[in-house]
Scaffold this motif. Structure first.
Motif, PDB file in Angstrom:
ATOM      1  N   ALA A 303       0.828  -1.207   0.000  1.00 29.18           N
ATOM      2  CA  ALA A 303       0.000   0.000   0.000  1.00 29.18           C
ATOM      3  C   ALA A 303       0.863   1.258   0.000  1.00 29.18           C
ATOM      4  N   ALA A 304       1.960   1.238   0.771  1.00 30.72           N
ATOM      5  CA  ALA A 304       2.847   2.402   0.827  1.00 30.72           C
ATOM      6  C   ALA A 304       3.515   2.645  -0.523  1.00 30.72           C
ATOM      7  N   GLU A 305       3.939   1.583  -1.199  1.00 32.59           N
ATOM      8  CA  GLU A 305       4.562   1.738  -2.510  1.00 32.59           C
ATOM      9  C   GLU A 305       3.570   2.276  -3.537  1.00 32.59           C
ATOM     10  N   LEU A 306       2.344   1.751  -3.513  1.00 30.23           N
ATOM     11  CA  LEU A 306       1.329   2.226  -4.454  1.00 30.23           C
ATOM     12  C   LEU A 306       0.982   3.684  -4.183  1.00 30.23           C
ATOM     13  N   ALA A 307       0.857   4.054  -2.906  1.00 30.65           N
ATOM     14  CA  ALA A 307       0.567   5.447  -2.559  1.00 30.65           C
ATOM     15  C   ALA A 307       1.717   6.361  -2.979  1.00 30.65           C
ATOM     16  N   ALA A 308       2.970   5.875  -2.862  1.00 32.49           N
ATOM     17  CA  ALA A 308       4.116   6.671  -3.287  1.00 32.49           C
ATOM     18  C   ALA A 308       4.107   6.883  -4.795  1.00 32.49           C
ATOM     19  N   ALA A 309       3.675   5.870  -5.543  1.00 24.55           N
ATOM     20  CA  ALA A 309       3.573   6.018  -6.992  1.00 24.55           C
ATOM     21  C   ALA A 309       2.509   7.049  -7.349  1.00 24.55           C
ATOM     22  N   VAL A 310       1.395   7.037  -6.620  1.00 24.94           N
ATOM     23  CA  VAL A 310       0.353   8.046  -6.843  1.00 24.94           C
ATOM     24  C   VAL A 310       0.897   9.440  -6.522  1.00 24.94           C
ATOM     25  N   GLY A 311       1.654   9.545  -5.417  1.00 24.24           N
ATOM     26  CA  GLY A 311       2.249  10.828  -5.067  1.00 24.24           C
ATOM     27  C   GLY A 311       3.196  11.328  -6.142  1.00 24.24           C
ATOM     28  N   ALA A 312       3.983  10.411  -6.742  1.00 25.90           N
ATOM     29  CA  ALA A 312       4.890  10.800  -7.823  1.00 25.90           C
ATOM     30  C   ALA A 312       4.115  11.293  -9.035  1.00 25.90           C
ATOM     31  N   ALA A 313       2.974  10.640  -9.342  1.00 24.22           N
ATOM     32  CA  ALA A 313       2.144  11.087 -10.458  1.00 24.22           C
ATOM     33  C   ALA A 313       1.584  12.483 -10.196  1.00 24.22           C
ATOM     34  N   ARG A 370       6.675   3.505 -12.633  1.00 30.27           N
ATOM     35  CA  ARG A 370       6.734   2.179 -13.251  1.00 30.27           C
ATOM     36  C   ARG A 370       7.589   1.205 -12.439  1.00 30.27           C
ATOM     37  N   GLY A 371       8.691   1.684 -11.876  1.00 29.63           N
ATOM     38  CA  GLY A 371       9.542   0.803 -11.079  1.00 29.63           C
ATOM     39  C   GLY A 371       8.824   0.245  -9.874  1.00 29.63           C
ATOM     40  N   ARG A 372       8.073   1.096  -9.188  1.00 28.08           N
ATOM     41  CA  ARG A 372       7.321   0.625  -8.015  1.00 28.08           C
ATOM     42  C   ARG A 372       6.264  -0.396  -8.411  1.00 28.08           C
ATOM     43  N   LEU A 373       5.545  -0.132  -9.474  1.00 30.53           N
ATOM     44  CA  LEU A 373       4.479  -1.057  -9.887  1.00 30.53           C
ATOM     45  C   LEU A 373       5.060  -2.383 -10.357  1.00 30.53           C
ATOM     46  N   ARG A 374       6.199  -2.335 -11.016  1.00 30.38           N
ATOM     47  CA  ARG A 374       6.825  -3.593 -11.446  1.00 30.38           C
ATOM     48  C   ARG A 374       7.222  -4.443 -10.244  1.00 30.38           C
ATOM     49  N   ASP A 375       7.769  -3.799  -9.196  1.00 33.82           N
ATOM     50  CA  ASP A 375       8.147  -4.541  -7.998  1.00 33.82           C
ATOM     51  C   ASP A 375       6.948  -5.152  -7.300  1.00 33.82           C
ATOM     52  N   LEU A 376       5.779  -4.563  -7.489  1.00 35.25           N
ATOM     53  CA  LEU A 376       4.558  -5.113  -6.886  1.00 35.25           C
ATOM     54  C   LEU A 376       3.897  -6.148  -7.786  1.00 35.25           C
ATOM     55  N   GLY A 377       4.479  -6.394  -8.950  1.00 27.49           N
ATOM     56  CA  GLY A 377       3.864  -7.325  -9.887  1.00 27.49           C
ATOM     57  C   GLY A 377       2.757  -6.700 -10.690  1.00 27.49           C
ATOM     58  N   GLY A 378       2.659  -5.374 -10.677  1.00 32.71           N
ATOM     59  CA  GLY A 378       1.602  -4.665 -11.387  1.00 32.71           C
ATOM     60  C   GLY A 378       2.118  -3.945 -12.611  1.00 32.71           C
ATOM     61  N   THR A 379       1.280  -3.061 -13.147  1.00 29.64           N
ATOM     62  CA  THR A 379       1.634  -2.306 -14.348  1.00 29.64           C
ATOM     63  C   THR A 379       1.251  -0.850 -14.162  1.00 29.64           C
ATOM     64  N   ALA A 380       1.928   0.014 -14.907  1.00 24.96           N
ATOM     65  CA  ALA A 380       1.613   1.443 -14.939  1.00 24.96           C
ATOM     66  C   ALA A 380       1.488   1.856 -16.397  1.00 24.96           C
ATOM     67  N   VAL A 392      -2.739   8.467 -15.807  1.00 22.76           N
ATOM     68  CA  VAL A 392      -1.844   7.396 -15.371  1.00 22.76           C
ATOM     69  C   VAL A 392      -2.696   6.339 -14.670  1.00 22.76           C
ATOM     70  N   GLU A 393      -2.679   5.123 -15.179  1.00 22.61           N
ATOM     71  CA  GLU A 393      -3.462   4.028 -14.608  1.00 22.61           C
ATOM     72  C   GLU A 393      -2.515   3.029 -13.957  1.00 22.61           C
ATOM     73  N   LEU A 394      -2.663   2.847 -12.647  1.00 17.96           N
ATOM     74  CA  LEU A 394      -1.819   1.959 -11.863  1.00 17.96           C
ATOM     75  C   LEU A 394      -2.625   0.729 -11.459  1.00 17.96           C
ATOM     76  N   LYS A 395      -2.129  -0.452 -11.821  1.00 21.03           N
ATOM     77  CA  LYS A 395      -2.822  -1.703 -11.507  1.00 21.03           C
ATOM     78  C   LYS A 395      -1.922  -2.595 -10.680  1.00 21.03           C
ATOM     79  N   VAL A 396      -2.446  -3.093  -9.555  1.00 20.88           N
ATOM     80  CA  VAL A 396      -1.725  -4.017  -8.691  1.00 20.88           C
ATOM     81  C   VAL A 396      -2.580  -5.260  -8.494  1.00 20.88           C
ATOM     82  N   PRO A 397      -2.089  -6.449  -8.848  1.00 24.35           N
ATOM     83  CA  PRO A 397      -2.885  -7.673  -8.656  1.00 24.35           C
ATOM     84  C   PRO A 397      -3.063  -7.990  -7.181  1.00 24.35           C
ATOM     85  N   LYS A 398      -4.162  -8.653  -6.853  1.00 24.90           N
ATOM     86  CA  LYS A 398      -4.400  -9.046  -5.466  1.00 24.90           C
ATOM     87  C   LYS A 398      -3.414 -10.112  -5.004  1.00 24.90           C
ATOM     88  N   VAL A 399      -2.859 -10.910  -5.941  1.00 30.13           N
ATOM     89  CA  VAL A 399      -1.837 -11.896  -5.611  1.00 30.13           C
ATOM     90  C   VAL A 399      -0.582 -11.464  -6.311  1.00 30.13           C
TER      91      VAL A 399
END
Length: 408
Positions: A303-313, A370-380, A392-399
């Motif tokens: 959650a912190a990484e995803l929120a940081a990506a939103v903050g960067a956007a 993009r780096g944060r989302l990749r580390d979470l297994g998601g996409t930007a 900017v659309e950020l997607k993080v899988p539940k698994v």
């Protein structure tokens, strides 16, 4: 504080040692039963009984020795092979007809276990040495070797060398894999540190440069110096000179040890956090936030990484879209993924500008988003049309198996 995270992976050799352990026990029992059924054929049965008893005790007592490469010492290998050779050579003393009949020797196929131990421990060269000694012993025991004897000798020789070669190839593959994991871990840690630098130091230097130029005077000189330091720091980050993660392999245990820098107060298990509580502070007069009515729970680190990506956007919106730009944040909680969309009504991004920015060392989108989302297994995904704003659309899988933690 330095936290050492040990990720244990089984060595490719370990199944071979386990198989060898089972093989030695089964072939020992087979040799004993074979001799028991043929006991009336021995002219000196006491020799057969003595040797087979010694072989059985030795096999059971040395089972831990064939449990791993570390336990299987050269001294043990030498003694084990010597016992097998003795068993082959004393067979004619127990059975006077053994040299004239193509029957099994006293240790029978148990001998192959000694040769295989050499192959697993030292590779094909050791296997060739041990199997050659066994071949010589068999030829001596037979006196005049038959076609079947030569066939059995060649079979053991070729099979042991082949297994030894496979073991050497597997060890080389393990070393290559360990090196690849080390490079991957170093790259991920370097990118994480670069994101932190971008979100903190680089943003401050860029702000000082802009404000100094606007104020003028001595502040302009400070702004110029800040701009020079910003360029130097961006060059350092993009050149890959950020200290990497250390990843080493413990060859004796077949494990990988990863060492990363962490805060002293960082918990071992962060639990879950409602993503809405991390995104809500971004809402303001120029930023609208739309959220679900139910909590959107993610592991705290994710959650912190995803929120940081939103903050960067949003930082990009403030810097590039202008002071009067309006931004919208939409949080969606789908069954298999969490989606956060950040949209603005700014002038948009000209085609090719992102590639140009990365070439200049400006890695905000590449690392902070993009780096944060990749580390979470998601996409930007970034969609921008000049004059129509940016989305900017950020997607993080539940698994996820991302670095920041597993998502539910």
């Amino acid at each position: 504080m330095v936290k050492r995270v040990r990720v244990v992976r089984m060595s490719v050799e370990q199944p071979l040692w386990r198989a060898l352990t089972a093989y030695r026990v089964l072939t020992m029992a087979y040799a004993v039963l074979l001799a028991a059924f043929a006991r009336h054929d021995y002219e000196r049965p006491w020799i057969a009984i003595t040797f087979l008893s010694l072989m059985a005790v030795w096999t059971l007592a040395t089972l831990p020795k064939v449990g791993s490469a570390a336990a299987c010492t050269r001294r043990f290998l030498g003694a084990d092979l010597a016992l097998a050779l003795i068993g082959i050579l004393v067979t004619p003393l127990a059975d006077l007809q053994a040299q004239h009949v193509d029957g099994p020797t006293l240790p029978s196929i148990w001998t192959a276990g000694s040769v295989l131990a050499f192959a697993i421990k030292g590779g094909w060269r050791w296997a060739g040495f041990a199997s050659s000694l066994v071949a010589v012993a068999n030829l001596i025991e037979r006196g005049e070797p038959s076609r079947d004897t030569l066939h059995n000798v060649m079979l053991v020789w070729v099979a042991s060398i082949a297994i030894g070669y496979v073991v050497e190839v597997a060890r080389a593959s393990e070393r290559t894999l360990a090196r690849a994991l080390e490079i991957e871990a170093a790259t991920r840690e370097r990118e994480r540190l670069a994101r932190d630098i971008h979100d903190g130091v680089l943003q401050v230097l860029a702000m000082v440069q802009r404000r100094g130029a606007a104020i003028g005077g001595e502040a302009a000189e400070l702004g110029r110096m800040a701009g020079e330091q910003e360029v130097a720091l961006r060059t350092l980050v993009s050149s890959g000179l950020v200290p990497p993660t250390r990843l080493s392999e413990d060859a004796s245990e077949g494990a990988v040890v990863r060492t990363v820098e962490t805060d002293e107060d960082e918990p071992a298990d962060g639990g879950e956090t409602d993503l809405r509580t991390l995104l809500a502070p971004h809402a303001g007069s120029r930023t609208s936030f739309a959220e679900p009515g139910a909590p959107v729970l993610l592991p705290s680190a994710a959650a912190a990484e995803l929120a940081a990506a939103v903050g960067a956007a949003l930082d990009n919106v403030r810097v590039h879209a202008g002071e009067g730009a309006q931004a919208w944040i939409l949080l969606e909680d789908w069954p298999d993924e969490v989606v956060v969309t950040v949209r603005d009504d700014g002038p948009g991004i000209p085609e090719g500008r992102l590639a140009q920015a990365e070439g200049e060392g400006r890695l905000g989108v590449a690392l902070s988003i993009r780096g944060r989302l990749r580390d979470l297994g998601g996409t930007a995904e970034l969609i921008s049309v000049p004059g129509q704003g940016t989305e900017v659309e950020l997607k993080v899988p539940k698994v996820s198996r991302g670095k920041a933690g597993s998502v539910r």
